[in-house]
Design a protein around this motif. Structure first.
Motif: not given
Length: 625
Positions: A404-427
């Motif tokens: 996530l820290a490496a993705a901070q300079h690429d906003l779309p991928l940072f948002i995608l990575a955070a969204l995937v983290a939400v889904m990972t916890t959910f499933y």
């Protein structure tokens, strides 16, 4: 170099075990298991000994002998010994050792017990060959050996049509990626004149433009190999079907070994990947992570949920490699590869324990209440779940935070990575709440019992690094391969606990918020659910998710149908034109000529004398004229 023979032993011990079982001990089940386990544990012990004596950066970084010399091409059979390869060797031998031990209990009643351990040892040898190779040709040979041995393991229960089909699917899908991989290797060799990693890296350091205009093409072709082995979109379809193999196979393939080979290979040849190729790699990884996480939400088979989880986490790792285009440091990918190896092996072996307790039932909606019936499996599975979801202080939090820290300079991928983290916890909490909590949903679940100690103790052992691996400085060790030593500072383990909040507070905060959102959503929907409420809420989308967005059907209607049509056309051309007409014409002409000449063989001496005279006359005529 001290103990220079050890790396050769580390590599070849599993091969010796595979050969010994196949040739000598196949009828003796117990001896086969002991031989296989001793070999892999021996490799683990020797790896630890070698690192203890030589450190992570040995004085001599290679062992090699000339293997092939053709014209200007010289290929070594050699071993690369640096922090990257030694770290992966340690992870592979450690995880494989406890999977071997677990298998002795899990497979104890199987008729193919000895054959299983022979295949398992061959797979371990092949994976170690990939990790330790010092050149592209040797790596590709072991790459294909991994494909062969995984085919044998996925299709281990070959009498089941689904297992045989899954093995073929994995093998053929990987061949698609491998075609691009070997083309990339050929492009690199043609452009730079070498296949040796150290030589290639030195050439590109001296002249970064040595590959010229084909740099992006070469990088993407090599990436094709990782797309196949690490099951990235669009070649991701083989991995969930690989669940048809025994559960220890799933743990071995989906943890530190086969699927991680692609990520490791990208980190090993990172010097070949230019920024344009890395952009594509990051996007493919991000798409894979998101797609797999969405599909996992509506899977009901416990092993398939974990398989799509693996796909998603591999997408994370590949995305992290692509995100290194500015930092030139893919160590977050290696960090997550290491932590993922521990907790995903733990989760798969835990799933195997659950399946044994449920008499081979894998549907989570027929489980329930297993927390009381299988307490050791439950608590170790919970450790793996918390690590996968990224809950501090479990190891997954630190490696996911690095991405996530490496993705901070690429906003779309940072948002995608955070969204995937939400889904990972959910499933994952959907799985835990449905399978382990609440009331038993079947008679099998009510009478479930804990697995034997031979299966439970590997879970307990793997739970330890699943908690602690985030504090061991893995990322800094991997980073030492890519950045100058001065920029890599060692830190005490207790300083590592709070490091994410100091170095990347936004990424750490986003990871924690993602975990909270995912857990709350899963708890609200599944804490007391007896059936899945999502299909009613999502409708057709839920059906599409459950059916994996129909990728298999799409490939069946397009690629496979095109292949079948092309094969039918080719078969018709060969059968009717080549064989029927062309070869038939030659065959018929030869037959006709033979039959005509046979008429002259009358057995009559006068006829032969006449023909002889006519022949002499013809010769004289042509000679004199």
């Amino acid at each position: 170099m001290k103990l220079q023979s050890l790396p050769w032993l580390i590599l070849f011990l599993p091969l010796l075990a595979a050969a010994g079982i196949t040739l000598f001990t196949l009828p003796n089940r117990r001896l086969s298991a002991i031989l296989s386990n001793l070999a892999v544990f021996g490799s683990l012990v020797l790896t630890v000994l070698f690192i203890a004596v030589n450190g992570w950066h040995p004085a001599a970084t290679e062992l090699r002998t000339t293997w092939l010399s053709v014209g200007g091409l010289e290929v070594d059979f050699g071993l690369r010994l640096d922090a990257l390869s030694l770290l992966m060797t340690l992870i592979v031998t450690f995880v494989a050792s406890f999977i071997h031990l677990y298998s002795a209990g899990y497979m104890r009643d199987d008729s193919g017990y000895s054959r299983f351990f022979a295949s398992l040892s061959l797979f371990t040898f092949s994976m170690l060959g990939i990790v330790l190779s010092n050149n592209f040709l040797q790596l590709f040979i072991f790459w294909e050996l991994v494909g062969v041995s995984s085919y044998l393991l996925i299709g281990f229960w070959f009498e089941k049509p689904s297992a045989a089909d899954a093995a073929k699917k994995a093998f053929i899908t990987n061949r698609v990626g491998d075609l691009g991989f070997i083309l990339g290797i050929l492009v690199v060799w043609a452009a730079l004149g070498s296949l040796h990693f150290a030589t290639l890296e030195g050439t590109l350091k001296q002249n970064p433009q040595a590959l010229g205009a084909i740099a992006t093409v070469a990088g993407l072709l090599i990436f094709c190999g990782a797309v196949g082995k690490s099951a990235q979109f669009p070649l991701h379809v083989w991995l969930p079907d690989a669940m048809e193999g025994p559960t220890p196979v799933s743990a071995l393939i989906h943890a530190a070994t086969m699927v991680a080979a692609g990520v490791y290979m990208l980190c090993r040849v990172f010097f070949l990947l230019n920024s344009q190729a890395l952009v594509v790699i990051a996007v493919v990884g991000g798409v894979t992570a998101l797609l797999a996480a969405v599909i996992a939400i509506q899977q009901n088979d416990i092993k398939r949920i974990l398989a799509y989880s693996t796909l998603s986490q591999l997408g994370y790792m590949v995305m992290a490699v692509g995100l290194a285009r500015t930092s030139h440091d893919p160590s977050p990918a290696m960090f997550h590869l290491v932590t993922h190896a521990f907790f995903k092996a733990l989760l798969f072996l835990g799933a195997g324990s659950v399946i044994m307790a449920m008499h081979h039932e894998q549907d989570i909606w027929k489980m329930g209440g297993l927390r009381k019936q299988t307490p050791a499996t439950y608590w170790t599975f919970m450790v793996g779940t918390l690590a996968l979801c990224g809950v501090p202080p479990f190891s997954g939090f630190y490696s996911k935070d690095a991405i996530l820290a490496a993705a901070q300079h690429d906003l779309p991928l940072f948002i995608l990575a955070a969204l995937v983290a939400v889904m990972t916890t959910f499933y994952m909490f959907r799985l835990v709440l449905v399978a382990f909590h609440g009331e038993a949903k079947s008679d099998t679940a009510r009478h479930a019992h804990e697995s034997p100690g031979l299966m439970v103790w590997p879970l307990r052992v793997l739970a330890v690094p699943s908690v602690l691996a985030g504090f061991w400085g893995v990322e800094k060790l991997a980073a030492s391969m890519y950045v100058t030593e001065e920029t890599v500072h060692a830190a005490h383990w207790y300083q590592e606990i709070f490091a994410p909040f100091q170095h990347a507070p936004v990424a750490a905060g986003a990871g924690l918020v993602a975990v909270a959102i995912g857990f709350i959503a899963a708890y609200m929907l599944y804490a007391k659910a007896k059936t899945d409420p999502l299909p009613e809420k999502l409708g057709a989308l839920s059906t599409a998710m459950r059916n994996r967005f129909y990728f298999d059907e799409l490939y069946g209607a397009t690629v496979i149908r095109f292949n079948d049509t092309l094969a039918a056309i080719t078969d018709g051309w060969d059968r009717w034109i080549v064989s029927g007409f062309c070869i038939g014409l030659v065959r018929g002409g030869t037959d006709f000529t033979g039959r005509a000449l046979r008429l002259f063989q009358t057995g009559n001496l006068q006829t032969y004398a006449l023909l002889f005279v006519l022949g002499v006359a013809a010769v004289l005529y042509f000679a004199l004229s």
